[in-house]
Write a protein that holds these residues in place. Sequence first.
Motif, PDB file in Angstrom:
ATOM      1  N   CYS A 158       0.746  -0.773   0.497  1.00 30.72           N
ATOM      2  CA  CYS A 158       0.450  -0.071  -0.618  1.00 30.72           C
ATOM      3  C   CYS A 158       0.907   0.897   0.182  1.00 30.72           C
ATOM      4  O   CYS A 158       2.164   1.653   0.866  1.00 30.72           O
ATOM      5  N   ILE A 159       0.469   2.007  -0.862  1.00 31.31           N
ATOM      6  CA  ILE A 159       1.780   3.100  -1.319  1.00 31.31           C
ATOM      7  C   ILE A 159       1.597   4.123   0.220  1.00 31.31           C
ATOM      8  O   ILE A 159       0.458   4.408   0.285  1.00 31.31           O
ATOM      9  N   GLY A 160       2.255   4.664   0.701  1.00 32.52           N
ATOM     10  CA  GLY A 160       2.255   5.521   1.334  1.00 32.52           C
ATOM     11  C   GLY A 160       3.333   6.380   1.227  1.00 32.52           C
ATOM     12  O   GLY A 160       3.033   7.527   0.805  1.00 32.52           O
ATOM     13  N   ARG A 161       4.950   6.667   2.070  1.00 28.40           N
ATOM     14  CA  ARG A 161       5.830   7.824   1.079  1.00 28.40           C
ATOM     15  C   ARG A 161       6.002   7.440  -0.451  1.00 28.40           C
ATOM     16  O   ARG A 161       6.680   6.134  -0.340  1.00 28.40           O
ATOM     17  N   GLU A 162       6.109   8.296  -0.759  1.00 28.85           N
ATOM     18  CA  GLU A 162       6.178   8.325  -2.475  1.00 28.85           C
ATOM     19  C   GLU A 162       7.426   8.063  -2.055  1.00 28.85           C
ATOM     20  O   GLU A 162       7.521   6.845  -3.731  1.00 28.85           O
TER      21      GLU A 162
END
Length: 494
Positions: free
Chosen positions: A308-312
């Motif tokens: 799951c994307i958090g810090r790009e």
Amino acid sequence: MRKGFIYCSALLTVTLLVGGFWVQWIWFLLLVVLPLVALGFYDLLQRKHTVLRNFPLLGHFRYLFEEISPEIQQYFIERHTDGTPISRNHRSVVYKRAKDRPATHPFGTERDPYSARYVGLRHSLYPRSPLEEGFRVTIGGPDCRKPYAASLLNISAMSFGSISDRAILAMGKGAKEGGFYQNTGEGSVSEYHVEAGGDLVWQIGTGYFGCRTPEGGFDAEAFREKANWEVVKMVELKLSQGAKPGHGGVLPKEKNNAEIARIRMVEPGTTVESPQGHREFRDAEGLLRFIAKLRRLSGGKPIGIKLCIGREEEFRSLCETMVRRGSYPDFITVDGAEGGTGAAPLEFTDSVGMPLEPALRFVRHTLVDLGIRERIKVIASGKIVTAFDIVRVLAYGADLCNSARAFMLATGCIQALRCNTNRCPTGVTTLDPRLTAGLVVEDKYKRVANFHRNTLRAARELMAGCGVSHPRELDESVFLRGVEWQHLGGSGVG
């Protein structure tokens, strides 16, 4: 409930037979009690409706409520990622397609096209012929010696323990029948997955269940053995999950019975907490080395990651490291923050992670920008239920998608919201044998296959209606949004 009904029916019938002639109850016995008892035994013996098998007589109230559902089911409406309501009819569509019935809708749309949140598709004046049935997506880069041809729609990660043995069998047999894969979830490959015979994606989480040392580390030989089983087609290394990104799973001691413990390679009767991160690596370099190790141990099968994307910036740094090393995963599963789970802390479920659509946009942009989009297949996961959802994620950059909730509904789930209590009334998310007994695998696996076939047919028809003959032709320009009406001179933007 099943045994209670039998005991009560027997006691009541005997009592009325003995005393009925003296208290003038014989007509009550003949006209009321015996028909109800007969109906209850019919409910126990029929094989199509799990609720009736588990709750004879009482289960009919559920179907009565469905008949007046416009008033009752408003309390259970969910929402799309854009905030618009998910109609009760979307659940109805799953049930109808699973039962191989026409999934048509009467009267008209339930969504307001003048709402700023409205999202639809731009149809073409010149529709194409639908995409050929059986279209597959080949997963496997240059380093992969055993590429896999996957369906556009597959079963998302659900572990044995979070769902029952019969649910796994029903979904697995349905996957075999329909030619799509089932993700095992991080609970490892069970004998029920193998018995079902469908294609499997073995998910490896931070607990390394099924390939775990006694200390909780990675056991290479245990992994090599299972990864080379014929039914295992790909391996997915889970970095994070949309429903609880950055949080490890918990297996309560109450659910950690001897069977679960043997499959997961843990001590039975103990609470097992998965670490929040992997022990085998701590950075992008280590992750890519571990992926290469898994590919080697599996005999060259496709290896991917789920996140799951958090810090790009962390994802971009990972991709830049791939380019620098010339080492890539074969696929990336992007899980949206709206993804579901049987149980997770409320704060993680509601407040952590990036939703699926912006995450897919970001991943696609990053891979294209670095010139590696063609090397890596992208799989979307997160509240995918209908054919429109499939078209939506393909347009945002996915090559294929996974769904958990839709296949749960096809298996008999009624969204009773008892997933975390071991009291699921349909036998889908419980290990209680009194409840799982109601789930008839031979009926439900056909519904799983039916849903898959009918939903993909609808997705092909949607794409054809938009003038698209191949999923790769889809992009965000295919969407219409309610906010655009003001530029076209429309009125009444909600």
